[in-house]
Design an enzyme around this catalytic site. Structure first.
Site, PDB file in Angstrom:
ATOM      1  N   ALA A 223       0.752  -1.261  -0.013  1.00  0.00           N
ATOM      2  CA  ALA A 223      -0.112   0.005   0.283  1.00  0.00           C
ATOM      3  C   ALA A 223       1.026   1.442   0.187  1.00  0.00           C
ATOM      4  O   ALA A 223       0.269   2.529   0.313  1.00  0.00           O
ATOM      5  CB  ALA A 223      -0.953   0.080   1.221  1.00  0.00           C
ATOM      6  N   ASP A 224       2.074   0.953  -0.430  1.00  0.00           N
ATOM      7  CA  ASP A 224       2.950   2.252  -0.317  1.00  0.00           C
ATOM      8  C   ASP A 224       4.064   2.330  -1.579  1.00  0.00           C
ATOM      9  O   ASP A 224       5.097   2.190  -1.554  1.00  0.00           O
ATOM     10  CB  ASP A 224       3.907   2.406   0.597  1.00  0.00           C
ATOM     11  CG  ASP A 224       4.485   3.873   1.012  1.00  0.00           C
ATOM     12  OD1 ASP A 224       4.162   4.768   0.320  1.00  0.00           O
ATOM     13  OD2 ASP A 224       5.594   3.860   1.703  1.00  0.00           O
ATOM     14  N   PRO A 225       3.239   2.201  -2.733  1.00  0.00           N
ATOM     15  CA  PRO A 225       3.885   1.958  -4.057  1.00  0.00           C
ATOM     16  C   PRO A 225       4.751   3.040  -4.721  1.00  0.00           C
ATOM     17  O   PRO A 225       4.743   3.369  -5.849  1.00  0.00           O
ATOM     18  CB  PRO A 225       2.834   1.369  -5.064  1.00  0.00           C
ATOM     19  CG  PRO A 225       1.757   2.297  -4.480  1.00  0.00           C
ATOM     20  CD  PRO A 225       1.914   2.406  -3.026  1.00  0.00           C
TER      21      PRO A 225
END
Length: 227
Positions: free
Chosen positions: A75-77
């Site tokens: 969720a932190d791409p």
């Protein structure tokens, strides 16, 4: 990180660094060192002769598997968390922010994706009612009409022609008009996909994400695990 590594075991296009637990403590995380080109360094990738479309394929396959099959996604791409390694493999790091989707959420997403790819607006409206995003007494035909208009605008477009922010801006009035309320765990997914948009645009602006996703969605629809 270990969970993601297990999920992608045997996939030569995705590399998750191993965790060395014997050297890891509550304050120190010791993991496999990997080298590669920062995934947004287009000039370096071109100079190395890497196939950007193959890299985009790997990135798309990764997010589809994470979201629709595994139920947990990075969720932190941002670009600092991904490198391109030999053979166009993607090295993924930093799993401090992870989103989770339960089985029912994944089933709903697969159904919604399948209906959207077929421009089945009535089916999308019915599924929104089924998951509680729309009230049972919503004006179903009016909702389906607005959904169909939105789907036809974006169907079969390449990443070059799609802007997630524009799509969301067009979807928000529909949500307000019909009093839609998406489950909270979908919002983090939306944020993640929006962050991926800029990266995909730089990698391969002509990449047809819908065409790429269609066979995966069809396979999951036919899977006995997704009734």
């Amino acid at each position: 990180a270990d969970m993601f590594r297990r999920n992608f075991a045997g996939d030569s296009g995705i590399h998750i660094p191993a965790i060395y637990w014997e050297h890891t403590t509550q304050r120190v995380l010791v993991m496999e060192y990997i080298e590669g080109i920062k995934i947004d360094d287009i000039e370096a990738m071109d100079a190395a002769g890497l196939d950007r479309n193959a890299i985009a394929n790997n990135a798309a396959r990764m997010i589809i598997k994470e979201v629709l099959e595994d139920g947990c996604f990075h969720a932190d791409p941002h670009p600092g968390n991904f490198v391109v390694m030999e053979g166009e493999a993607i090295g993924a790091m930093d799993f401090g922010m992870v989103g989770y989707l339960g089985h029912a959420d994944r089933v709903a997403l697969v159904r919604l994706a399948n209906m959207a790819l077929r421009i089945d607006a009535v089916g999308v409206a019915d599924e929104l009612i089924h998951i509680g995003a729309a009230s049972p007494d919503v004006k179903r035909h009016a909702l389906a009409r607005d959904i169909e208009r939105l789907l036809r605008r974006y169907h079969s477009l390449s990443l070059q022609d799609i802007r997630i922010n524009d799509l969301l801006n067009e979807a928000i009035p529909i949500a307000f008009e019909h009093h839609l309320r998406l489950p909270t765990n979908y919002w983090l997914l939306g944020k993640t996909l929006a962050m991926m948009e800029g990266l995909g645009m730089r990698l391969a602006p002509d990449f047809d994400i819908f065409g790429f996703a269609a066979p995966y969605v069809s396979r999951l629809v036919l899977s006995s695990a997704l009734p």
